[in-house]
Design a protein around this motif. Structure first.
Motif, short mmCIF file in Angstrom:
data_model
loop_
_atom_site.label_atom_id
_atom_site.label_comp_id
_atom_site.label_asym_id
_atom_site.label_seq_id
_atom_site.Cartn_x
_atom_site.Cartn_y
_atom_site.Cartn_z
N ILE A 127 -5.42 2.04 6.80
CA ILE A 127 -5.55 0.66 7.30
C ILE A 127 -7.00 0.35 7.63
O ILE A 127 -7.64 1.06 8.41
CB ILE A 127 -4.66 0.47 8.54
N LEU A 146 -4.08 -8.92 6.02
CA LEU A 146 -3.28 -7.70 5.93
C LEU A 146 -2.15 -7.83 4.91
O LEU A 146 -1.83 -6.87 4.20
CB LEU A 146 -2.75 -7.33 7.31
N ILE A 167 1.58 2.93 3.44
CA ILE A 167 2.47 2.14 4.30
C ILE A 167 3.91 2.31 3.82
O ILE A 167 4.83 2.51 4.63
CB ILE A 167 2.09 0.63 4.27
N ALA A 217 -5.31 -1.98 12.85
CA ALA A 217 -6.28 -2.82 12.15
C ALA A 217 -7.23 -3.53 13.10
O ALA A 217 -8.24 -4.08 12.67
CB ALA A 217 -5.55 -3.86 11.29
N VAL A 256 0.61 -1.32 12.39
CA VAL A 256 -0.48 -1.73 11.51
C VAL A 256 -1.39 -2.71 12.23
O VAL A 256 -2.63 -2.60 12.18
CB VAL A 256 0.06 -2.35 10.21
N ASN A 314 0.85 -1.18 0.00
CA ASN A 314 0.00 0.00 0.00
C ASN A 314 0.90 1.24 0.00
O ASN A 314 1.87 1.31 0.77
CB ASN A 314 -0.88 -0.03 1.25
N SER A 323 -3.04 5.18 9.96
CA SER A 323 -4.44 4.89 10.30
C SER A 323 -5.39 5.25 9.16
O SER A 323 -6.42 4.60 8.98
CB SER A 323 -4.84 5.64 11.58
N TYR A 338 -0.67 -4.36 3.38
CA TYR A 338 -0.58 -3.49 4.55
C TYR A 338 0.57 -3.86 5.49
O TYR A 338 0.85 -3.11 6.42
CB TYR A 338 -1.90 -3.53 5.33
N GLY A 360 -8.12 3.05 10.47
CA GLY A 360 -7.71 2.27 11.63
C GLY A 360 -8.24 2.71 12.97
O GLY A 360 -7.90 2.11 14.00
#
Length: 605
Positions: free
Chosen positions: A330, A360, A5, A296, A292, A2, A327, A365, A418
């Protein structure tokens, strides 16, 4: 990956270049080609093995076998840690079978926030993290050990053990969990009794029965607070065995996992042939993976401080802006109390860590190119531990979650963010957990009501003084003021007020963990009131705007008027004397701000 990320990770890597390089050089210099105890004199070594059996003495003086140091937070009072009573003997036996030796090196203090909530002892809770880190370092400082095992689960204990371990980053180190207690009464029922008690509709006997039906046996408390957030995060960072975090304390699978942890740490020592120190496992990518995982799952806000401190111990510089940006990208994949009605046992039964990690990874992620205690690649953590013909093995996770109301997929997340938001404005910087808030609760603009103690708020609530729209300000609760206690006593009355239709929010330089529930709470405010922030100038009736959508937290008062105001003078003496608190004055005064980890361990503070 991502792109968000990837971008945040690269920013952290660039920011941390000098400090990370210095850390890696430090642990490289500490590494020994051969047993660490080889540097000891004859007298040093004789003292170190004096209480060992003859066979262990022969092994240790021969300098041919690894010696593993065991650090434990066992005590009988913490339900989560009571199972550790038998672990050292079990681990020693498993390590001996692997051809190594183990010594119990240190016990660390382990207090229970559940016992100290609303009590004077809670003001030592955050401080205990740094004490645990230093105690861990004292034990390992004997230089007898080639690897280490860390036995800890709960709130400040895992972060403290991790901080201490990273100061010995040249040692291969594995964390050993013990698992959650069986599920008690439903969390929704427990919360209802607490609110009924706050309204005077339930007595103490009913409240005590509900609490004891919830917290009822050995094992970790089953709600998704800091203890279970710790477990999830360090497994996501590759520091625990795959799938080991939420296996129950008793039974063959837990016994086999504990044995395997002892064997595995022996294998990743210099003598085991696959040397892998903790300081190399904990890098920028593994830190992002831990964040993460936290985001998540809507995990504890305490980790927003602990992970900053842990990262710094490994030469990595992260801040709340990094967490807030992560956040935004995610998805929220779990609903575990207080962000839902299920507990961690339900999460585990639905597929748990293996399904979560797989989802994930599938969405890009998580960084897969990381080191873990079981080798390269986080994809190893998409496997589930099980017993096959009496032997421990890992198998593929189920194709999908067994209960999508508890654990869902990236294709249909509970939220597309998130659940953690950075708040900033003239009152300073803080964080808010939004994963259990409705859209109507994200924005509150109301007059301030001022308290300097959670107990005073409870009195005002009982008197009916809070039956109105308000932003409750509870200040002088920060790290340097009184050690930053958790303010769980605030949750029931504020929840009751919100349930009665009032627009309510909280602003504090204290902590709430995951306990803010469905009340908008701006917590960890930095700078804290005692350091002269604007928080110390707020007066009753000032209008405050909290907007969790835009990240705005503003005191709506003319700047000229604020400049003319005097700061409030706190009465803190009662929070600094008694219950041992007078011994922690120097540590408390050296704590950094919440966004810097609320830590006393780093010279630059």
């Amino acid at each position: 990956m991502n792109p968000v990320i990837q971008r945040v990770t690269q920013r952290i890597i660039e920011r941390s270049k000098a400090t990370r390089q210095a850390y890696l050089e430090k642990i490289a210099a500490a590494r020994s080609k051969g047993p660490m105890r080889g540097a000891l004199s004859c007298g040093n070594l004789a003292h170190g093995v004096a209480a060992c059996s003859k066979a262990e003495k022969d092994d240790l003086k021969s300098l041919t076998k690894a010696n593993i140091g065991i650090v434990s937070s066992y005590n009988d009072m913490l339900s989560a840690h009571q199972p550790y009573e038998t672990y050292p003997r079990q681990l020693k036996a498993a390590i001996a079978k692997e051809g190594s030796v183990a010594q119990f090196v240190s016990g660390v203090p382990a207090m229970c926030d559940g016992v100290t909530q609303g009590q004077p002892g809670m003001e030592l809770s955050l401080l205990s993290r740094d004490v645990i880190a230093m105690t861990t370092a004292v034990g390992l400082s004997h230089n007898m050990f080639d690897g280490a095992l860390m036995l800890g689960i709960c709130d400040k204990i895992v972060p403290g053990l991790l901080l201490g371990s990273l100061s010995f980053g040249h040692l291969p180190t594995i964390f050993v969990p013990a698992g959650p207690m069986p599920s008690g009464i439903p969390n929704k029922q427990k919360a209802a009794v607490r609110q009924a008690y706050a309204k005077g509709e339930a007595g103490e006997d009913e409240l005590l029965d509900a609490e004891m039906s919830s917290y009822h046996s050995a094992g970790t408390c089953t709600f998704y607070g800091t203890a279970n957030s710790n477990q999830l995060v360090i497994e996501m960072m590759g520091l625990q065995l795959p799938g080991s975090s939420f296996v129950p304390p008793n039974g063959g699978l837990r016994t086999a996992l504990t044995d395997f942890a002892g064997k595995q740490v022996s294998r990743i020592t210099e003598q085991g042939g696959s040397y892998l120190p903790i300081g190399e496992i904990v890098d920028e990518k593994s830190m992002v993976n831990g964040i993460v995982g936290l985001l998540a799952t809507g995990g504890s806000t305490n980790l927003t401080m602990h992970l900053v401190a842990v990262a710094k111990a490994a030469g990595i510089l992260i801040d709340w802006s990094d967490m807030a940006e992560l956040s935004t990208a995610i998805p929220l994949l779990t609903r575990i109390y207080p962000n839902g009605e299920a507990d961690v046992n339900h999460f585990h039964q639905a597929g748990g860590m293996a399904v979560l990690v797989r989802e994930l990874l599938k969405g890009g992620y998580l960084h897969n190119d990381v080191k873990t205690i079981v080798g390269e690649g986080l994809e190893r953590y998409t496997l589930v531990p099980t017993m096959i013909d009496g032997q421990l093995d890992w198998v593929d996770a189920p194709e999908k979650s067994g209960d999508e109301t508890v654990l869902t997929s990236i294709d249909k997340p509970f939220q597309h963010h998130g659940g953690l938001q950075l708040l900033a404005g003239n009152l300073g910087r803080g964080v808010i957990k939004t994963s259990s808030l409705t859209d109507e609760q994200l924005i509150v603009e109301a007059p301030a009501v001022i308290f300097e103690s959670q107990h005073d708020l409870d009195k005002a609530f009982q008197a009916g003084d809070l039956n109105k729209d308000c932003v409750v300000v509870v200040r002088f609760q920060g790290p340097r003021a009184i050690g930053m206690p958790e303010l769980h006593k605030l949750t029931p009355p504020l929840s009751v007020l919100q349930g009665q239709g009032y627009k309510v929010a909280l602003v504090t330089d204290g902590r709430m963990s995951g306990a803010s529930g469905n009340v908008p709470a701006a917590i960890h405010m930095t700078p804290e009131a005692i350091d002269g922030s604007l928080l110390a100038k707020v007066v009753e009736g000032d209008l405050i705007r909290l907007d969790a959508e835009t990240g705005e937290l503003t005191l709506l008062v003319d700047q000229a008027e604020l400049d003319a105001r005097q700061e409030a003078v706190p009465a803190l003496a009662e929070s600094r004397i008694g219950m041992g608190r007078e011994m922690f004055g120097s540590m408390r005064s050296n704590l950094s701000g919440a966004e810097q980890g609320a830590c006393s361990l780093f010279a630059e503070g």
